[in-house]
Design a protein around this motif. Structure first.
Motif, mmCIF file in Angstrom:
data_model
loop_
_atom_site.group_PDB
_atom_site.id
_atom_site.type_symbol
_atom_site.label_atom_id
_atom_site.label_comp_id
_atom_site.label_asym_id
_atom_site.label_seq_id
_atom_site.Cartn_x
_atom_site.Cartn_y
_atom_site.Cartn_z
ATOM 1 N N SER A 226 0.885 -1.272 0.096
ATOM 2 C CA SER A 226 0.023 -0.132 0.113
ATOM 3 C C SER A 226 0.900 1.114 -0.190
ATOM 4 O O SER A 226 0.411 2.349 0.514
ATOM 5 C CB SER A 226 -0.939 0.039 1.257
ATOM 6 N N GLY A 227 2.108 0.911 -0.489
ATOM 7 C CA GLY A 227 2.965 2.197 -0.703
ATOM 8 C C GLY A 227 2.982 3.021 -1.972
ATOM 9 O O GLY A 227 1.896 2.974 -2.711
ATOM 10 N N VAL A 229 4.133 2.056 -5.014
ATOM 11 C CA VAL A 229 4.083 1.287 -6.109
ATOM 12 C C VAL A 229 2.434 0.929 -6.107
ATOM 13 O O VAL A 229 1.816 1.115 -7.143
ATOM 14 C CB VAL A 229 4.929 0.342 -6.484
ATOM 15 N N SER A 251 1.671 -6.086 7.981
ATOM 16 C CA SER A 251 0.902 -6.694 9.054
ATOM 17 C C SER A 251 -0.224 -7.689 8.625
ATOM 18 O O SER A 251 -0.880 -8.221 9.150
ATOM 19 C CB SER A 251 0.524 -5.560 10.033
ATOM 20 N N LYS A 272 -1.835 6.195 4.753
ATOM 21 C CA LYS A 272 -0.362 5.858 4.473
ATOM 22 C C LYS A 272 0.850 6.995 4.391
ATOM 23 O O LYS A 272 1.715 6.831 4.957
ATOM 24 C CB LYS A 272 -0.193 4.789 3.165
ATOM 25 N N ALA A 309 4.708 -5.308 -3.287
ATOM 26 C CA ALA A 309 5.082 -4.867 -1.810
ATOM 27 C C ALA A 309 6.888 -5.032 -1.747
ATOM 28 O O ALA A 309 7.584 -4.088 -1.614
ATOM 29 C CB ALA A 309 4.641 -5.741 -0.821
ATOM 30 N N ASN A 360 8.300 -3.182 -13.826
ATOM 31 C CA ASN A 360 8.324 -1.833 -12.962
ATOM 32 C C ASN A 360 9.246 -0.949 -13.404
ATOM 33 O O ASN A 360 9.553 0.009 -12.725
ATOM 34 C CB ASN A 360 8.409 -2.389 -11.526
HETATM 35 P P1 NDP Z 1 6.965 1.821 -0.055
HETATM 36 O O1 NDP Z 1 7.876 1.956 1.018
HETATM 37 O O2 NDP Z 1 6.290 3.192 -0.575
HETATM 38 O O3 NDP Z 1 6.080 0.862 0.335
HETATM 39 C C1 NDP Z 1 6.342 -0.487 0.466
HETATM 40 C C2 NDP Z 1 4.883 -1.441 0.609
HETATM 41 O O4 NDP Z 1 5.567 -2.831 0.876
HETATM 42 C C3 NDP Z 1 4.261 -1.073 2.213
HETATM 43 O O5 NDP Z 1 3.145 -1.282 1.952
HETATM 44 C C4 NDP Z 1 4.877 -2.099 2.968
HETATM 45 O O6 NDP Z 1 4.460 -2.192 4.439
HETATM 46 C C5 NDP Z 1 5.120 -3.233 2.235
HETATM 47 N N1 NDP Z 1 6.409 -4.094 2.780
HETATM 48 C C6 NDP Z 1 7.674 -3.718 2.813
HETATM 49 N N2 NDP Z 1 8.371 -4.842 3.187
HETATM 50 C C7 NDP Z 1 7.270 -5.845 3.414
HETATM 51 C C8 NDP Z 1 7.577 -7.035 3.968
HETATM 52 N N3 NDP Z 1 8.635 -7.688 4.179
HETATM 53 N N4 NDP Z 1 6.365 -7.991 3.813
HETATM 54 C C9 NDP Z 1 5.152 -7.489 3.342
HETATM 55 N N5 NDP Z 1 4.923 -6.202 3.079
HETATM 56 C C10 NDP Z 1 6.013 -5.128 3.057
HETATM 57 O O7 NDP Z 1 7.874 1.203 -1.274
HETATM 58 P P2 NDP Z 1 7.657 1.074 -2.778
HETATM 59 O O8 NDP Z 1 6.136 1.204 -3.212
HETATM 60 O O9 NDP Z 1 8.453 2.278 -3.372
HETATM 61 O O10 NDP Z 1 8.112 -0.119 -3.271
HETATM 62 C C11 NDP Z 1 7.482 -1.408 -3.412
HETATM 63 C C12 NDP Z 1 8.351 -2.364 -4.181
HETATM 64 O O11 NDP Z 1 8.533 -1.898 -5.516
HETATM 65 C C13 NDP Z 1 9.791 -2.814 -3.918
HETATM 66 O O12 NDP Z 1 9.887 -3.919 -4.097
HETATM 67 C C14 NDP Z 1 10.479 -1.619 -4.580
HETATM 68 O O13 NDP Z 1 11.925 -2.316 -4.951
HETATM 69 C C15 NDP Z 1 9.885 -1.973 -5.999
HETATM 70 N N6 NDP Z 1 9.984 -0.824 -6.913
HETATM 71 C C16 NDP Z 1 9.930 0.626 -6.550
HETATM 72 C C17 NDP Z 1 9.982 1.562 -7.512
HETATM 73 C C18 NDP Z 1 9.675 2.937 -7.039
HETATM 74 O O14 NDP Z 1 9.614 3.854 -8.067
HETATM 75 N N7 NDP Z 1 9.321 3.403 -5.882
HETATM 76 C C19 NDP Z 1 10.712 1.177 -8.618
HETATM 77 C C20 NDP Z 1 10.635 -0.159 -8.922
HETATM 78 C C21 NDP Z 1 10.428 -1.179 -8.158
HETATM 79 P P3 NDP Z 1 4.787 -1.687 5.489
HETATM 80 O O15 NDP Z 1 4.283 -0.381 5.643
HETATM 81 O O16 NDP Z 1 4.248 -2.523 6.617
HETATM 82 O O17 NDP Z 1 6.249 -1.827 5.795
#
Ligand code: NDP
Length: 435
Positions: A226-227, A229, A251, A272, A309, A360
């Protein structure tokens, strides 16, 4: 394997590439006997450093910082910074290795890198985040530059952190350059950069579906994360007429049978991004939804799955369940979210599957566009950047089709992405000799 046996994520990423690229090297004489893959798996430079900072109680904290400069054959190192307690050399090397292929696929002149720290931003105050980011940059600044290495965001690093790091870089260098991407729109950032990875993932999936005469319209979609991406993948899927059923965090996940529409998604963004809360808080406003603690959303019946995620968040069992439930398309928003067993299930089930390094790539592609705008000292409109992003995602899709078409006419997007990404970097390395 002997050198990197203690780095499971890195080995996993390399194995997946080697399985498709080694046969290609064997068939193409120009790459024979040059040990190109062996050179590609060794980072050009791996920097590890101490980050000391003072928390709000006055105590001194110590974290470990990294920058992995993996490959600069086709351009300056480019790739995100991750702040998460699980960060270690194996995870960053897998990400940096994938980044080399991904950046090559975008057709833009960017080498590959990745970095970050085992710092945990959860529960930290804004001032603590600022002090950490400043301390991190007081070492990183000497290794990066707008023509050398241009970091961006990743897990735990968004606009706030990029701002703090940019501020310290500017202070130390006394120059205003495009040394980081993901900057704010009023100080050198590109419009559409926050949306780009999520939008790009949906554009990629749209291309896969279109090739089969299908679309997002009327489809049900399960999204994890829910971040950054996940939020924008959901936004674009909704815009294209799909019903988004799930979102998650570390969680648990929420399931909204009626669909997470634009208004509900805005509320998720508030929870978020503004409150920095948990996805379970969705139920405080939408009590008709379900929250499943400690689980991932892959048991939900859906047409399309977008894992957005983290790495290894979708295993073989879950992949089988998705297929049994009628899922026709999986497009990775995160990096390496599917385990090798899950990928095996997707291939066995002959469903559409896009590996993250292709699907991605929209984020880093738009970072590349941000670098171009910085160099030109211009800002392109939303429409212009979005249209370039769409074109890039279509080009990446078409490169995967070019190199990944099987004898039976189906597309192996993994093989396509690996080989298309490899060729450009390998050709540049051959031209530059043994360096
Ligand atoms: P954010 O920090 O914005 O969001 C990460 C999300 O993933 C949160 O909801 C987080 O939940 C969840 N998460 C993180 N670690 C875990 C875990 N161990 N188990 C379950 N859920 C988890 O990051 P992004 O959205 O930027 O990145 C998400 C993915 O996309 C990553 O793999 C990143 O490498 C990839 N990516 C991102 C890019 C970008 O432009 N941002 C570009 C290309 C790839 P919680 O809040 O509980 O930690």
């Amino acid at each position: 394997k002997e050198r990197n046996g203690h780095e499971p994520e890195f080995l996993q990423a390399v194995k997946e590439v080697a399985e498709t690229v080694i046969p290609y090297i064997a068939e193409n004489e120009i790459y024979n006997g040059k040990n190109i893959l062996l050179r590609m798996v060794e980072p050009e430079r791996l920097i590890s450093f101490r980050v000391s900072w003072v928390d709000d109680t006055g105590e001194i904290q110590v974290n470990r910082g990294y920058r992995i400069q993996m490959n600069s054959a086709i351009g300056p190192y480019k790739g995100g910074l991750r702040f998460h307690p699980t960060v270690n050399a194996s995870i960053l090397k897998f990400l940096a290795f994938e980044q080399v292929f991904k950046n090559s696929l975008t057709t833009l002149p960017m080498g590959g890198g990745k970095g970050g720290s085992d710092f945990d931003p959860k529960g930290k105050s804004d001032n603590e985040i600022m002090r950490f980011c400043h301390a991190f940059m007081t070492e990183l600044f000497r290794h990066i530059g707008h023509n050398t290495d241009v970091p961006a965001g990743d897990i735990g690093v968004g606009a706030r952190e990029i701002g703090f790091m940019f501020g310290m870089y500017k202070k130390l260098n006394n120059t205003f350059t495009g040394v980081l991407t993901g900057k704010g729109a009023s100080w050198g950032g590109s419009l559409i950069r926050p949306e780009a990875t999520g939008y790009g993932n949906v554009y990629f999936a749209q291309n896969m579906l279109q090739r089969k005469g299908d679309s997002f319209d009327g489809k049900t979609v399960a999204i994890s994360g829910s971040g950054n991406v996940a939020q924008y993948a959901a936004e674009k899927a909704i815009e294209l007429g799909a019903k988004v059923l799930t979102l998650s965090d570390s969680s648990g996940y929420i399931y909204d049978e009626a669909g997470i529409d634009s208004e509900k998604l805005k509320h998720v963004m508030y929870i978020k991004n503004d409150k920095r809360g948990r996805i379970s808080e969705y139920l405080e406003t939408y009590p008709e939804a379900k929250y499943v603690a400690g689980e991932r959303p892959w048991s939900v019946k859906c047409d399309i799955a977008l894992p957005c995620a983290t790495q290894n968040e979708l295993n073989g069992e879950e992949a089988k369940q998705l297929i049994d439930n009628g899922c026709i398309c999986v497009s990775e928003g995160a990096n390496m979210p599917s385990t090798p067993e899950a990928i095996h299930e997707f291939q066995k089930g002959k469903i559409l599957f896009a590996p993250g390094k292709a699907s991605n790539a929209g984020g880093v592609a738009t970072s590349g566009l941000e670098m171009s705008q910085n160099s030109l000292r211009l800002s392109w409109s939303r429409e212009e950047v979005d249209s370039r992003l769409k074109d890039i995602m279509k080009d990446i899709h078409d490169s995967c089709v070019e190199y990944g078409t099987n004898e039976d006419g189906t597309i192996d997007y993994i093989k396509g992405a690996n080989i298309a990404g490899f060729v450009k970097v390998a050709d540049a390395m051959l031209a530059q000799g043994v360096i």
